[in-house]
Design a protein around this motif. Structure first.
Motif, PDB file in Angstrom:
ATOM      1  N   MET A  23       0.836  -1.189   0.000  1.00  0.00           N
ATOM      2  CA  MET A  23       0.000   0.000   0.000  1.00  0.00           C
ATOM      3  C   MET A  23       0.877   1.247   0.000  1.00  0.00           C
ATOM      4  SD  MET A  23      -3.070   0.960   2.645  1.00  0.00           S
ATOM      5  CE  MET A  23      -1.935   1.237   4.009  1.00  0.00           C
ATOM      6  N   SER A  24       0.502   2.224  -0.816  1.00  0.00           N
ATOM      7  CA  SER A  24       1.303   3.445  -0.894  1.00  0.00           C
ATOM      8  C   SER A  24       1.190   4.251   0.397  1.00  0.00           C
ATOM      9  CB  SER A  24       0.844   4.295  -2.086  1.00  0.00           C
ATOM     10  OG  SER A  24      -0.502   4.681  -1.931  1.00  0.00           O
ATOM     11  N   LYS A  25       2.227   5.012   0.669  1.00  0.00           N
ATOM     12  CA  LYS A  25       2.255   5.812   1.886  1.00  0.00           C
ATOM     13  C   LYS A  25       1.387   7.058   1.745  1.00  0.00           C
ATOM     14  CE  LYS A  25       6.906   4.438   3.334  1.00  0.00           C
ATOM     15  NZ  LYS A  25       8.229   4.922   3.788  1.00  0.00           N
ATOM     16  N   LEU A  26       0.851   7.525   2.884  1.00  0.00           N
ATOM     17  CA  LEU A  26       0.160   8.806   2.907  1.00  0.00           C
ATOM     18  C   LEU A  26       1.189   9.916   2.758  1.00  0.00           C
ATOM     19  CD1 LEU A  26      -2.426   8.311   5.808  1.00  0.00           C
ATOM     20  CD2 LEU A  26      -2.933   8.477   3.368  1.00  0.00           C
ATOM     21  N   LYS A  27       0.892  10.895   1.947  1.00  0.00           N
ATOM     22  CA  LYS A  27       1.793  12.032   1.731  1.00  0.00           C
ATOM     23  C   LYS A  27       1.401  13.164   2.673  1.00  0.00           C
ATOM     24  CE  LYS A  27       3.755  10.108  -1.956  1.00  0.00           C
ATOM     25  NZ  LYS A  27       2.937   8.906  -2.147  1.00  0.00           N
ATOM     26  N   ALA A  28       2.355  13.607   3.500  1.00  0.00           N
ATOM     27  CA  ALA A  28       2.077  14.599   4.541  1.00  0.00           C
ATOM     28  C   ALA A  28       2.745  15.924   4.240  1.00  0.00           C
ATOM     29  CB  ALA A  28       2.549  14.086   5.900  1.00  0.00           C
ATOM     30  N   ALA A  29       2.054  16.998   4.622  1.00  0.00           N
ATOM     31  CA  ALA A  29       2.606  18.349   4.580  1.00  0.00           C
ATOM     32  C   ALA A  29       2.460  18.969   5.965  1.00  0.00           C
ATOM     33  CB  ALA A  29       1.880  19.203   3.549  1.00  0.00           C
ATOM     34  N   VAL A  30       3.475  19.700   6.387  1.00  0.00           N
ATOM     35  CA  VAL A  30       3.438  20.392   7.676  1.00  0.00           C
ATOM     36  C   VAL A  30       3.531  21.888   7.404  1.00  0.00           C
ATOM     37  CG1 VAL A  30       4.550  20.725   9.913  1.00  0.00           C
ATOM     38  CG2 VAL A  30       4.454  18.438   8.880  1.00  0.00           C
ATOM     39  N   ILE A  31       2.513  22.618   7.847  1.00  0.00           N
ATOM     40  CA  ILE A  31       2.459  24.065   7.621  1.00  0.00           C
ATOM     41  C   ILE A  31       2.797  24.773   8.929  1.00  0.00           C
ATOM     42  CG2 ILE A  31       1.021  26.005   6.925  1.00  0.00           C
ATOM     43  CD1 ILE A  31      -0.564  24.103   5.175  1.00  0.00           C
ATOM     44  N   SER A  56      -0.647  18.940   8.636  1.00  0.00           N
ATOM     45  CA  SER A  56      -0.563  19.399  10.026  1.00  0.00           C
ATOM     46  C   SER A  56      -0.526  20.919  10.035  1.00  0.00           C
ATOM     47  CB  SER A  56       0.710  18.872  10.703  1.00  0.00           C
ATOM     48  OG  SER A  56       0.470  17.665  11.373  1.00  0.00           O
ATOM     49  N   ILE A  57      -1.374  21.528  10.876  1.00  0.00           N
ATOM     50  CA  ILE A  57      -1.429  22.978  11.009  1.00  0.00           C
ATOM     51  C   ILE A  57      -0.700  23.367  12.289  1.00  0.00           C
ATOM     52  CG2 ILE A  57      -2.903  25.023  11.054  1.00  0.00           C
ATOM     53  CD1 ILE A  57      -3.210  23.276   8.514  1.00  0.00           C
TER      54      ILE A  57
END
Length: 348
Positions: free
Chosen positions: A1-9, A70-71
């Protein structure tokens, strides 16, 4: 299963020491974007974790490859950026306090409901081992009827923790909205709701008496009553100037007392009228000092909730109810009256 792509702001201290390394440690996540208005901060984190650096949160939110965001921004930006991310189809983990008003919190919850995406608020105290164990004891009935409590979260202030030190947004009322109550007090309102149930009445004394050149609160004591009649106090302070502070809770019941994070060696102590004493060594609570928790479990729980398509422990509604306690405390300070809480979130 592909990984979740995360962004941190936001690449301040909470991102640098908690969100980003905890995403990096989760094998089901790949950090693809980090964002900060200070380009050097974003670039430092991007270089360290193999992500791409951005300075515009709108650009990050609209990246097609990003699944979760993530905020980690100043309080006044929590709601607008979270709402924008949810509307863009992202799952959102928002730092506490989730918003600066009832209306903002309701709008965040509505955005999550409309988008069908997960909104979780990053309250970490529910995941602390001693607090989980206390919840188990309370739910078992071993303590009997609960009468009272006192809970405290205090330390010398965010100067040493925040990336901007004494010039931090924490001390700017327009950006922070609230001080120690939003930084620390809302964590404890969330914990006590989790352990004891909903609060119905709040009274508070809130001061700015420890810090210079700021008008946000730095010292507060609240009196709370639950709907079942439990009464107690909640203290939040940036005025505990010696040592690493106090993050303790004591719960008084019919059959005994629970002492949580009140002893340097034992994170939970059960003391009963029978003379029985049970001492638990359950690992360290999160601190900003060396040797604290290596993980808050917040990120892992958030990711697990998304992958398993289940509701997280701290939903937007839960975050809102914990915020309501703090908003009521501010109202009590202003009106010099006990404030009644209307429980439930007014969002269909």
């Amino acid at each position: 299963m592909s990984k979740l792509k995360a962004a941190v702001i936001g690449c301040g201290s909470i991102a640098k020491y908690r969100h980003i390394p905890e995403y990096a440690a989760n094998e089901q996540v790949e950090i693809v974007a980090v964002c900060d208005i200070v380009q050097e901060r974003a670039e430092e984190m991007a270089s360290q974790y193999g992500a791409k650096a951005y300075t515009d949160s709108k650009e990050v939110i609209n990246l097609l490859e990003v699944d979760v965001v993530s905020i980690c921004l100043p309080n006044y930006l929590h709601a607008p950026v979270s709402i924008a991310a949810l509307q863009a189809g992202k799952h959102v983990l928002c730092e506490k306090p989730m918003a600066t008003s009832k209306e903002e919190a309701e709008a965040m919850i509505e955005a999550a409901n409309t988008s069908g995406k997960t909104l979780m608020i990053a309250h970490n105290q529910r995941f602390v081992a001693s607090h989980q164990k206390a919840k188990e004891i309370l739910d078992s009935g071993k303590l009997g009827k609960v009468y009272s409590f006192k809970t405290t979260f205090g330390h010398p202030g965010p100067e040493a923790w925040s990336v901007d030190g004494a010039d931090s947004w924490f001390f700017n009322k327009e950006q922070a909205f609230i001080g120690a109550m939003g930084d620390l007090g809302v964590h404890k309102s969330d914990l006590m709701r989790y352990l004891l149930g909903e609060f119905t009445e709040v009274g508070a004394f809130i001061e700015t008496n420890a810090k210079q050149n700021t008008d946000v609160d730095d010292n507060a004591v609240c009196i709370l009553r639950t709907e079942s009649g439990i009464i107690g106090t909640l203290a939040a302070s940036w005025a505990y100037t010696a040592g690493s502070g106090d993050n303790s809770t004591i719960i008084y019941g019919e059959n005994g007392t629970l002492k949580l994070e009140a002893d340097p060696e034992y994170s939970l102590i059960e003391e009963y009228r029978t003379g029985e004493v049970v001492k638990h060594q359950l690992g360290k609570i999160q601190t900003n000092e060396e040797g604290g928790q290596t993980t808050t479990h917040v990120i892992d729980h958030f990711i697990e909730s998304i992958l398993e398509q289940k509701e997280p422990l701290i939903t937007g509604e839960e975050g809102y109810k914990s915020l309501q306690v703090i908003l009521a405390a501010l109202e009590s300070q202003e009106t010099k009256q006990i404030v009644s809480l209307k429980q439930g979130v007014a969002v269909k």
